[in-house]
Enzyme design. Sequence first.
Site, PDB file in Angstrom:
ATOM      1  CE  LYS A   1      -2.657  -4.474   1.525  1.00  0.00           C
ATOM      2  NZ  LYS A   1      -2.602  -3.329   3.037  1.00  0.00           N
TER       3      LYS A   1
ATOM      4  CD  GLU B   1     -10.699  -7.519  -1.314  1.00  0.00           C
ATOM      5  OE1 GLU B   1     -10.953  -8.210  -1.927  1.00  0.00           O
ATOM      6  OE2 GLU B   1      -9.759  -7.943  -1.229  1.00  0.00           O
TER       7      GLU B   1
ATOM      8  CB  SER C   1       3.755  -4.509   6.200  1.00  0.00           C
ATOM      9  OG  SER C   1       3.199  -3.369   7.191  1.00  0.00           O
TER      10      SER C   1
HETATM   11  C1  LIG Z   1      -2.868  -3.091   4.070  1.00  0.00           C
HETATM   12  C2  LIG Z   1      -1.614  -2.900   4.682  1.00  0.00           C
HETATM   13  C3  LIG Z   1      -1.072  -3.558   6.247  1.00  0.00           C
HETATM   14  C4  LIG Z   1      -2.171  -5.111   6.634  1.00  0.00           C
HETATM   15  O1  LIG Z   1      -2.573  -5.920   5.499  1.00  0.00           O
HETATM   16  P1  LIG Z   1      -1.586  -7.496   6.576  1.00  0.00           P
HETATM   17  O2  LIG Z   1      -3.194  -8.057   4.833  1.00  0.00           O
HETATM   18  O3  LIG Z   1      -2.110  -7.920   7.626  1.00  0.00           O
HETATM   19  O4  LIG Z   1      -0.488  -7.504   5.331  1.00  0.00           O
HETATM   20  C5  LIG Z   1      -0.396  -3.274   6.691  1.00  0.00           C
HETATM   21  N1  LIG Z   1       0.915  -2.767   6.385  1.00  0.00           N
HETATM   22  C6  LIG Z   1       0.236  -1.858   4.803  1.00  0.00           C
HETATM   23  C7  LIG Z   1       1.743  -0.812   4.729  1.00  0.00           C
HETATM   24  C8  LIG Z   1      -0.473  -2.024   4.647  1.00  0.00           C
HETATM   25  O5  LIG Z   1      -0.833  -1.681   3.130  1.00  0.00           O
END
Ligand SMILES: *Cc1c(COP(=O)(O)O)cnc(C)c1O
Length: 414
Positions: free
Chosen positions: A102, A124, A391
Site C-alpha cells: 500500500k 478513507e 501483497s
Molecule cells: C489492502 C490489501 C489488499 C487488498 O487491496 P488491493 O487493492 O486489492 O491490493 C491485499 N493485500 C494486502 C496485504 C492489503 O493490505
Amino acid sequence: MKTISDCSPMPTRHNDPDTQGFFGDFGGQYIPDAVKDMLNEITEAYMRYRDDPQFQAELAYYFANYSGRPTPIFRCDNLSARLGGARIYLKREDLNHLGAHKVTNTLGQILLAKRMGKKRVVAETGAGQHGVATAATAALMGMSCTVFMGEEDMERQKLNVFRMRMMGAEVKPALSGQRTLKEAVDEAIGAWIADKGDTYYLLGSAVGPHPYPLMVRDFQSIIGREARAQMLDTEKKLPDAVVACVGGGSNAIGIFHEFVPDTSVRLIGVEPGGRGVKLGEHAATMCHGSVGVLHGFKSYVLFDHDGEIAPVHSISAGLDYPGVGPEHSYLKDTKRAEYVSVTDKEAVDAFFILSRTEGIIPALESAHAVAYAMKIAPGMSKDQIILVSLSGRGDKDVAQIQEMVYNGFVTVPE
Ligand SMILES: *Cc1c(COP(=O)(O)O)cnc(C)c1O
C-alpha cells in the site's frame, strides 16, 4: 534485456484508458459536477508528472530508501516439493515499509499532492491499512492528514487507529449507516469538497473515478516490472502463471500490468469466496456480480435483489469490498485475465501452510493467492512456474487467527 536495476517507477505504456477514463466499457467518472473540476485538476497534474523525469526520480528515491524496493522474489522450495508440481515463487511485497504494497501508492500520490501545492490529505480506510500508509507518508512530507474510518471499524481495528494518531493523523469516525468503509468514503469525499482549495483526496486502491484507477495502477506497476526482470534474471524465462488476490485490485493490477502483453503468461486474480456463494457470504465481485456503478465508476459490482449494494463478507478485512477496479473488469471481459475465488477456510489453511513450510506468515489477503497457487501447482509440471503476489505480511492477522484457534473455529493443518 531489462535488469532489475533498470526498473524505474515510470509506467510502461499499454492498456491506458481513453481520455474519459474508460478501459473498454469500464471506469469513467460518474460523479457530481462539483467533483468533476477537482478530478480534472488531479488528472492534469498527474498526466504532466507521469512523464516528468524529476518527479519519477524523486519517487524512485522514496521507493528505494523509504520503502526498501526492489523487493525480492523468493523460490519456495519446501512448499513446491510438498505440492509436487510447478515451482512457486513469491514476490515479496510483504517486505515493504509497513508490511504491504500500500505504501507504494501513498508515496506516489503524496508526491503528486505536494507538487500540486496541497497542504492536507484526506483518505478513507476500512481495516486501517491504507489509513496507516497515508498517515506515514503525510508525516514524511510534513502534510496534515485526516483519515475517515467507520466507527465500527475503529472499534475492531483499535491498534491501527493508534498507529495513525502516533504518526500525527487525525482519525475521524464515520457515524452513519453501517459505520464501515462505505460511510468512510462518503465522509472523506464530503470533507474534500468542503475544503477544495488545499486538500487532496488520497484513494487507497485501483478504484474510484478517473484518474485514480490509472494512477494507482501506474504506481503499483513497479511490482510487475521488477518481478518480470527478476524472473528473466534468475530463470531465464517468464512464469507460466501470475496469481494475486483482488480486493479493490491494486496489488493484482500492479503485478499484472507488465505481463499483459506476454500472452503466454496466465494472469489469475483471486477473489474472497468467504463462507459460500450465497449473497452476503462472500466478496467475489467478478465471479458473482453484475455491471453497475459504485463510488463514481462503472465496473462489476455486487448488488442485492433490490438493486442495492450487497453486504459482503471475507475473513480478510482488506478484501471485503463490493466493487472492483475497472481495469480488472476489462481484463475479465476481454479474457486476458481469469478471476476465481477461494474460501475463508482455504485461505486460512494456506496461511498456516506457508508459515510452516517457508517460515513466512502471509497477510490473510495474500493467503488467498497462495491458496489458489496451491490448488493449481500439483496439476502442473516441475519446469513450470507460478509467481504469487505476496501483497503483505500476516503479523496484523495473528491475533485474529489465534482467537479462532482457541475458539475451535479453525484447526491447524498438518
Ligand atoms: C489492502 C490489501 C489488499 C487488498 O487491496 P488491493 O487493492 O486489492 O491490493 C491485499 N493485500 C494486502 C496485504 C492489503 O493490505
